[in-house]
Design a protein around this motif. Sequence first.
Motif, mmCIF file in Angstrom:
data_model
loop_
_atom_site.group_PDB
_atom_site.id
_atom_site.type_symbol
_atom_site.label_atom_id
_atom_site.label_comp_id
_atom_site.label_asym_id
_atom_site.label_seq_id
_atom_site.Cartn_x
_atom_site.Cartn_y
_atom_site.Cartn_z
ATOM 1 N N GLU A 56 0.549 -1.295 0.287
ATOM 2 C CA GLU A 56 -0.253 -0.228 -0.007
ATOM 3 C C GLU A 56 1.030 1.611 -0.262
ATOM 4 O O GLU A 56 0.378 2.122 -0.526
ATOM 5 C CB GLU A 56 -0.185 0.002 1.563
ATOM 6 C CG GLU A 56 -2.102 -0.635 1.234
ATOM 7 C CD GLU A 56 -2.127 -2.654 1.484
ATOM 8 O OE1 GLU A 56 -2.778 -3.293 0.813
ATOM 9 O OE2 GLU A 56 -0.265 -2.659 1.744
ATOM 10 N N GLU A 57 2.422 1.188 0.270
ATOM 11 C CA GLU A 57 2.951 2.772 0.648
ATOM 12 C C GLU A 57 3.350 2.571 -1.131
ATOM 13 O O GLU A 57 3.673 3.608 -1.557
ATOM 14 C CB GLU A 57 4.094 2.462 1.035
ATOM 15 C CG GLU A 57 3.509 1.859 3.303
ATOM 16 C CD GLU A 57 4.665 1.679 3.837
ATOM 17 O OE1 GLU A 57 5.222 2.553 4.176
ATOM 18 O OE2 GLU A 57 5.489 0.393 3.721
ATOM 19 N N ILE A 58 3.683 1.190 -2.068
ATOM 20 C CA ILE A 58 4.388 1.923 -2.995
ATOM 21 C C ILE A 58 2.731 3.144 -3.567
ATOM 22 O O ILE A 58 1.255 2.793 -3.496
ATOM 23 C CB ILE A 58 4.163 0.817 -4.125
ATOM 24 C CG1 ILE A 58 4.672 -0.179 -2.655
ATOM 25 C CG2 ILE A 58 4.642 0.855 -5.858
ATOM 26 C CD1 ILE A 58 6.378 -0.267 -3.313
ATOM 27 N N ASP A 59 3.620 3.642 -4.571
ATOM 28 C CA ASP A 59 2.301 4.692 -5.353
ATOM 29 C C ASP A 59 3.337 5.231 -6.712
ATOM 30 O O ASP A 59 4.596 5.025 -6.359
ATOM 31 C CB ASP A 59 2.610 5.979 -4.476
ATOM 32 C CG ASP A 59 3.940 6.474 -3.799
ATOM 33 O OD1 ASP A 59 5.154 7.202 -4.055
ATOM 34 O OD2 ASP A 59 3.112 8.005 -2.871
ATOM 35 N N LYS A 60 3.098 6.021 -7.697
ATOM 36 C CA LYS A 60 4.051 6.609 -9.245
ATOM 37 C C LYS A 60 4.549 7.453 -8.321
ATOM 38 O O LYS A 60 6.411 7.211 -9.235
ATOM 39 C CB LYS A 60 3.202 7.672 -9.709
ATOM 40 C CG LYS A 60 2.085 8.959 -8.876
ATOM 41 C CD LYS A 60 1.495 9.423 -9.338
ATOM 42 C CE LYS A 60 1.109 11.247 -9.114
ATOM 43 N NZ LYS A 60 0.543 11.971 -9.966
ATOM 44 N N ARG A 61 5.306 7.956 -7.300
ATOM 45 C CA ARG A 61 6.810 8.666 -6.559
ATOM 46 C C ARG A 61 8.139 7.279 -6.911
ATOM 47 O O ARG A 61 8.634 7.631 -7.241
ATOM 48 C CB ARG A 61 6.400 9.882 -5.762
ATOM 49 C CG ARG A 61 5.529 10.762 -6.004
ATOM 50 C CD ARG A 61 5.593 12.185 -4.473
ATOM 51 N NE ARG A 61 4.673 12.786 -4.585
ATOM 52 C CZ ARG A 61 5.201 14.168 -5.359
ATOM 53 N NH1 ARG A 61 6.888 13.806 -6.051
ATOM 54 N NH2 ARG A 61 4.470 15.114 -6.132
ATOM 55 N N THR A 62 7.110 5.926 -6.085
ATOM 56 C CA THR A 62 8.189 5.414 -5.957
ATOM 57 C C THR A 62 8.708 4.854 -7.362
ATOM 58 O O THR A 62 10.120 3.862 -7.312
ATOM 59 C CB THR A 62 7.805 4.314 -4.984
ATOM 60 O OG1 THR A 62 6.532 4.585 -3.499
ATOM 61 C CG2 THR A 62 8.837 2.771 -4.119
#
Length: 371
Positions: A56-62
């Motif tokens: 859930e911590e993965i986003d587009k910035r990651t």
Amino acid sequence: MDPSNSAATPGGHPLETTIDDFLESGNKAGNYRDALERVLTQWRQRLEQRDIETVEEIDKRTMASYAQYLSRRVDAGKSRTVDGGITAATAWTYYDYVSSYLSYCVRWDYLEENPAQKGIALDELPPRPTNKSGDQQFWSVDDRQALLRYVDDRAHRAVDERGTGALEELRDRALSYVLAYSGVRGGEILADPRDERRNGLRWQDVDLENNQLLVLGKNQQFEEAQLPAQCHGPLERLETALEPSSPEWPVFVTSHAPSLYGVLPDDVDPSAGEPLELCRSHDIVPPSLSTNGGRSVLKRLCDEVDLEVDGEYLKPHGARRGVGEAVYRERGPAAAQRALRHADPRTTSEMYAHIEASELAEEVGDVFENE
């Protein structure tokens, strides 16, 4: 393991657990699974260094950050003074592996959408390499005939001199014919030391009566591959000379003596005979020629006959493309798809797009012929 049974931490689903679940899902096996595991493990370890431990911590910035990291490695690959460089194609392969895992997470409702497919992340990658379908090597009719004439003559001369002792020449001839006419991948009939399931085509998997081979396909499932009549004679002559003591023997046995002696039991005296004779007498299955060995065989044959395509020797996958090219031109895309065992017809269409474009140009030219 059913991912729905994976325990989630209060902060979300752990990367390590869900990656393990992903690797166990579907038909992932062999080299493909190993590559997935290696890339995803390295990616996870990078994230953990930034205290990111759940899906859930993965986003587009990651993902944009990961894309930037891959781009830097591509830049490093262009410099001879920097280690750790990769090609743009490899960068995209790594990124696609991670994206595939994140799509899996979307399917299991760990994520609402795949952050790897966001434009802000994709924009950080180097341009995706593209190959025109007609630029990739394929064995032309002239290439195929030149190689097969040579291996025929080479095998006949060796048989005249040594009889059934001309095993290596007969093996190389049969290998050339199977590659030239069956459309199989080299990895489907030769051994890959990195994948224990790919241990080489066995005589029990050769069905001359029904014109087919049983091979472990690219999808990790066993498939029936077509075996045209042109291949039958070379295979039958090879089997007669090889005298396999069981159907489990590989069709294309290695000629590397240390590998042959290496499979013999410790209580067998190596000086008691030739390695294949000892394998027969002790009911030992010898090892198959490897994929690297097969490429070496073709390179040596091409060197001997002074045969090349764009400065390269005739490669196994070029033979497969040559089969598809001939079938496509003579029988159309559907027949080529069946011959090459492509699950998706788009794969065949993309592979031979240059033929479609050429034929369309002729048709359009005919339309305007009278203008």
